[in-house]
Design a protein around this motif. Structure first.
Motif, mmCIF file in Angstrom:
data_model
loop_
_atom_site.group_PDB
_atom_site.id
_atom_site.type_symbol
_atom_site.label_atom_id
_atom_site.label_comp_id
_atom_site.label_asym_id
_atom_site.label_seq_id
_atom_site.Cartn_x
_atom_site.Cartn_y
_atom_site.Cartn_z
ATOM 1 N N GLN A 199 -0.359 2.111 1.034
ATOM 2 C CA GLN A 199 -1.370 2.381 0.017
ATOM 3 C C GLN A 199 -0.772 3.148 -1.153
ATOM 4 O O GLN A 199 -1.125 2.906 -2.314
ATOM 5 N N GLY B 69 1.047 0.818 -3.407
ATOM 6 C CA GLY B 69 0.234 -0.232 -4.034
ATOM 7 C C GLY B 69 0.359 -1.582 -3.369
ATOM 8 O O GLY B 69 0.498 -2.610 -4.048
ATOM 9 N N ALA B 70 0.310 -1.614 -2.030
ATOM 10 C CA ALA B 70 0.468 -2.866 -1.291
ATOM 11 C C ALA B 70 -0.775 -3.746 -1.435
ATOM 12 O O ALA B 70 -1.866 -3.292 -1.787
ATOM 13 N N GLU B 71 -0.598 -5.014 -1.122
ATOM 14 C CA GLU B 71 -1.699 -5.985 -1.188
ATOM 15 C C GLU B 71 -2.663 -5.763 -0.022
ATOM 16 O O GLU B 71 -2.266 -5.297 1.052
ATOM 17 N N PRO B 72 -3.960 -6.099 -0.202
ATOM 18 C CA PRO B 72 -4.931 -5.947 0.897
ATOM 19 C C PRO B 72 -4.550 -6.734 2.149
ATOM 20 O O PRO B 72 -4.858 -6.313 3.270
ATOM 21 N N GLU B 73 -3.891 -7.905 1.966
ATOM 22 C CA GLU B 73 -3.494 -8.695 3.124
ATOM 23 C C GLU B 73 -2.495 -7.932 3.998
ATOM 24 O O GLU B 73 -2.558 -8.001 5.232
ATOM 25 N N GLN B 74 -1.568 -7.222 3.342
ATOM 26 C CA GLN B 74 -0.601 -6.444 4.113
ATOM 27 C C GLN B 74 -1.282 -5.328 4.895
ATOM 28 O O GLN B 74 -0.954 -5.088 6.069
ATOM 29 N N THR C 6 -4.371 -5.271 5.954
ATOM 30 C CA THR C 6 -5.135 -5.864 7.061
ATOM 31 C C THR C 6 -4.213 -6.241 8.213
ATOM 32 O O THR C 6 -4.549 -6.045 9.394
ATOM 33 N N GLU C 7 -3.047 -6.771 7.885
ATOM 34 C CA GLU C 7 -2.087 -7.161 8.924
ATOM 35 C C GLU C 7 -1.630 -5.956 9.739
ATOM 36 O O GLU C 7 -1.509 -6.034 10.963
#
Length: 546
Positions: A487, A490-495, A497-498
């Motif tokens: 976070q 600035g990671a992607e939401p998919e990462q 969730t994984e």
């Protein structure tokens, strides 16, 4: 010092400082003052670990040292304080009280000092400002001046105090080597208890600290580690004008605040909010003038009390007089009348209030464990002092068989005592009065030991639960750390969730159940500690008045 106190001290030391410190601390509690050579020999711990353990205990005020009992040149002896170790149990309450009174800044100041034992004002201000800045939005920083003001307020209200100068005992010993017994005697009071303001003039004097700047955020990248360490070393080398002046938490001041809050809450529950506000005003007015061991506050006139009430309480003077009369006439005797000048002189009966609060605690315990009828008998004996079994049956309006069983149950639990008064010297049963009675002070001491045992059991259970689920807790912590770093970058939401899916639904349920259980145990510890505080305050107050 009882076995239950030693057991609880051991659990608190193990939880906060580790098993080695626990072993050294328990050994000193049981064996009294000892030098390092004896500690190493009897515990089997290496010299390096013993020294480190003693440093930890001394840093947190749980251990004091003095010159040996054999005179000059004998090895320094160390001894631990059971009372100081038991204060660890009350740390959450100290922190929460400070948060209520002084906000987040005051809370973090007390938390840092409790975690580290004692610190200088400049290092405390820097650490707290950095922690507050870390939790602020980007572009916002906590100014050192704001933290310094909060620190000064805590000192002004005596929640913080200077540490006593440790060099006093050593200097006295080296100054008079020919008379070793003399310097050894004052060393104990200097280092055992926090100094009173009258015994240490600068105890509450805030030094002039030259500290200008704002809190700094921690660098997240590993490349910045060397830079951060270099910057920290540079900051530590700077002088701020308070070198060598360390501060510690004044536990006694917190205890006076807890005592006052308990009295105010009891008055609010017994009468109403306005009565409690009048008592709060009286306690606030006499905070500075009343000794901590006094049985009652200094007399205050009705005129002074009326003028000092908060403006929000728009009460006429005759109404205040009526409330004061109501408080004086109340059977609990929280407030007493000490004279007629100034519209009437009133005092808060501190010892009487603690006695009534301890009595209510005893009655509550009896009711919870043995039922309302047993509590009725217990209250009856507290008020009537001495009664025969037939009198108990009549006054309590309980059938003879039930009253007999309840009395014997209370007698077996040492909550009720049986006193024999013979008519003749031969103590013949037919010519002897058997009177049941309740001795409040010994009963309070017994209940206090039961409370220590209860808290120790709760801590052991919590440690066991955490140990059983250690693997699951570690996995959860690792995943939370990964999510936090993602976070921040600035990671992607998919990462995200994984990563969250690395914990299965079953493990999430187990974690939730574990946290709920541990929270209940923590809450129970805090509730039992409230009873411990009331009983300790009553016992100490009784000892100081006798």
């Amino acid at each position: 010092m009882t076995a239950q106190e030693v057991r609880l001290c051991g659990l608190l030391l193990r939880e906060h400082f580790g098993e080695v410190v626990e072993k050294v601390g328990i050994h000193l509690l049981r064996g009294g003052a000892q030098n390092i050579r004896i500690i190493i020999h009897e515990t089997g711990i290496s010299l390096d670990l013993v020294k480190k353990s003693l440093c930890v205990l001394v840093q947190h005020g749980a251990c004091v040292f003095s010159s040996g009992r054999k005179g000059a040149g004998s090895p320094t002896e160390y001894r631990t304080s059971c009372d100081r170790i038991l204060r660890i149990l009350r740390y959450p309450r100290y922190i929460y009280t400070t948060k209520t009174l002084y906000g987040d800044t005051g809370e973090l100041i007390i938390e840092e000092l409790l975690q580290r034992g004692h610190m200088t004002m400049s290092s405390t201000v820097k650490t707290v400002a950095d922690r507050l800045t870390q939790n602020m939005e980007d572009g916002h920083c906590m100014d050192y001046g704001e933290v310094s003001n909060a620190f000064s307020k805590l000192v002004e209200t005596h929640f913080l105090q200077r540490c006593p100068p440790m060099v006093v005992a050593g200097a006295a010993a080296s100054a008079a080597p020919a008379t070793p017994a003399t310097p050894g005697t004052p060393a104990a009071p200097v280092s055992t208890a926090p100094p009173l303001p009258e015994s240490f003039p600068d105890c509450y004097k805030v030094p002039h600290v030259t500290l200008v700047g704002r809190g700094k955020r921690q660098l997240c990248s590993e490349d910045g580690e060397d830079q951060r360490n270099a910057k920290k070393a540079k900051m530590d080398s700077q002088t701020h004008g308070d070198e060598g002046i360390c501060w510690q938490v004044n536990f006694e001041r917190f205890h006076l605040h807890f005592r006052d809050q308990a009295i105010i809450s009891a008055v609010a529950n017994k009468l109403d909010q306005t009565s409690s506000e009048i008592v709060r005003t009286m306690l606030r007015m006499s905070e500075v003038t009343t000794s901590p061991t006094a049985t009652c506050t200094k007399p205050l006139s009705a005129n002074e009390i009326f003028r000092s009430l908060p403006p929000s309480y728009n009460i006429a003077r005759p109404i205040v007089d009526q409330y004061l009369t109501l408080l004086v006439d109340d059977p609990m005797e929280f407030v007493g009348k000490a004279g007629e000048s100034g519209g009437g002189m009133y005092v808060v009966n501190l010892h009487r209030a603690l006695t009534n609060l301890a009595r209510a605690t005893l009655e509550s315990v009896v009711q919870e464990r043995f039922g309302s009828r047993s509590a009725r008998i217990f209250r009856l004996l507290l008020r009537k002092r001495h009664l025969e079994q037939k009198q108990v049956e009549d006054f309590a309006m309980i059938p003879a068989k039930e009253a007999k069983d309840m009395l014997y149950t209370l007698l077996a639990q040492n909550l009720v005592q049986l006193q024999e008064i013979p008519k003749t010297p031969d103590f013949a049963p037919s010519r002897t009065f058997y009177l049941y009675t309740v001795n409040q002070l010994p009963t309070a001491r017994m209940l206090l030991q039961n409370c220590y045992k209860t808290v120790a059991n709760l801590i052991e259970r919590r440690l066991f639960e955490s140990k059983e689920s250690k693997r699951l807790l570690e996995k959860s912590q690792r995943i939370e750390a990964i999510l936090a770093s993602l976070q921040a970058s600035g990671a992607e939401p998919e990462q995200l969730t994984e990563v969250e899916e690395m914990i299965t639904a079953t493990e999430k349920q187990q974690l939730e159940a574990l946290r709920l259980h541990i929270n209940k145990l923590d809450s129970a510890e805090n509730q039992v500690d409230e009873s411990i505080f009331l009983l300790e305050s009553y016992i100490n107050s009784t000892a100081s008045t006798s």
